[in-house]
Design a protein around this motif. Structure first.
Motif, mmCIF file in Angstrom:
data_model
loop_
_atom_site.group_PDB
_atom_site.id
_atom_site.type_symbol
_atom_site.label_atom_id
_atom_site.label_comp_id
_atom_site.label_asym_id
_atom_site.label_seq_id
_atom_site.Cartn_x
_atom_site.Cartn_y
_atom_site.Cartn_z
ATOM 1 N N GLY A 103 34.751 -3.401 50.488
ATOM 2 C CA GLY A 103 34.275 -2.928 51.787
ATOM 3 C C GLY A 103 33.137 -3.785 52.293
ATOM 4 N N LYS B 222 32.150 4.619 50.188
ATOM 5 C CA LYS B 222 33.152 4.830 49.144
ATOM 6 C C LYS B 222 34.441 5.343 49.775
ATOM 7 C CE LYS B 222 33.746 7.264 44.795
ATOM 8 N NZ LYS B 222 33.170 8.261 43.899
ATOM 9 N N ARG B 223 35.549 4.814 49.307
ATOM 10 C CA ARG B 223 36.848 5.297 49.783
ATOM 11 C C ARG B 223 37.168 6.585 49.043
ATOM 12 N NH1 ARG B 223 39.224 -0.625 49.304
ATOM 13 N NH2 ARG B 223 38.522 -1.412 51.306
ATOM 14 N N SER C 86 39.388 10.465 49.087
ATOM 15 C CA SER C 86 40.600 11.095 49.603
ATOM 16 C C SER C 86 40.258 12.155 50.643
ATOM 17 C CB SER C 86 41.398 11.731 48.458
ATOM 18 O OG SER C 86 40.720 12.872 47.979
ATOM 19 N N TRP D 18 36.552 14.941 51.106
ATOM 20 C CA TRP D 18 35.628 15.050 52.239
ATOM 21 C C TRP D 18 34.994 16.422 52.318
ATOM 22 C CZ3 TRP D 18 33.188 11.778 55.172
ATOM 23 C CH2 TRP D 18 33.685 10.491 55.311
ATOM 24 N N LYS E 102 29.442 9.754 48.718
ATOM 25 C CA LYS E 102 30.174 9.063 49.773
ATOM 26 C C LYS E 102 29.806 7.582 49.868
ATOM 27 C CE LYS E 102 31.545 12.958 52.491
ATOM 28 N NZ LYS E 102 31.047 14.119 51.860
ATOM 29 N N CYS F 99 29.072 3.900 47.404
ATOM 30 C CA CYS F 99 29.200 3.200 46.132
ATOM 31 C C CYS F 99 27.966 2.306 45.991
ATOM 32 C CB CYS F 99 30.479 2.375 46.145
ATOM 33 S SG CYS F 99 30.705 1.354 44.695
#
Length: 86
Positions: A28, A49-50, A52, A56, A63, A65
């Motif tokens: 990212g 952070k990705r 799912s 959320w 949220k 990294c």
């Protein structure tokens, strides 16, 4: 060859993609920095952070990294290379 730039802003860092050298994945872009105010230095970069869809709605899910500054291998013109074990 051009001159190496030794000063950049947070806005400059936000434009750079962060690439993990361990697996080649794009992690990212930088969203924030973490500072040690006593020492006056950057201690880590923070990336979104990705997560799912279901994560959320959980309160305890991080949220961002955090990548410690010592794991940054190189900051280039268009990427930041890091070494983070998967």
């Amino acid at each position: 060859m051009g001159q190496i730039q030794s000063v950049c802003s947070l806005d400059d860092l936000r434009r750079l993609e962060v690439i993990n050298l361990c697996d080649g994945r794009c992690l990212g872009r930088v969203c924030d920095l973490e500072f040690d105010l006593c020492m006056g230095c950057i201690t880590a970069i923070l990336l979104p952070k990705r997560i799912s869809f279901f994560e959320w709605f959980q309160k305890d899910v991080k949220k961002v990294c955090r990548i410690p500054w010592c794991q940054i291998e190189r900051i280039g013109d268009d990427t930041i290379l890091v070494r983070v074990e998967p």
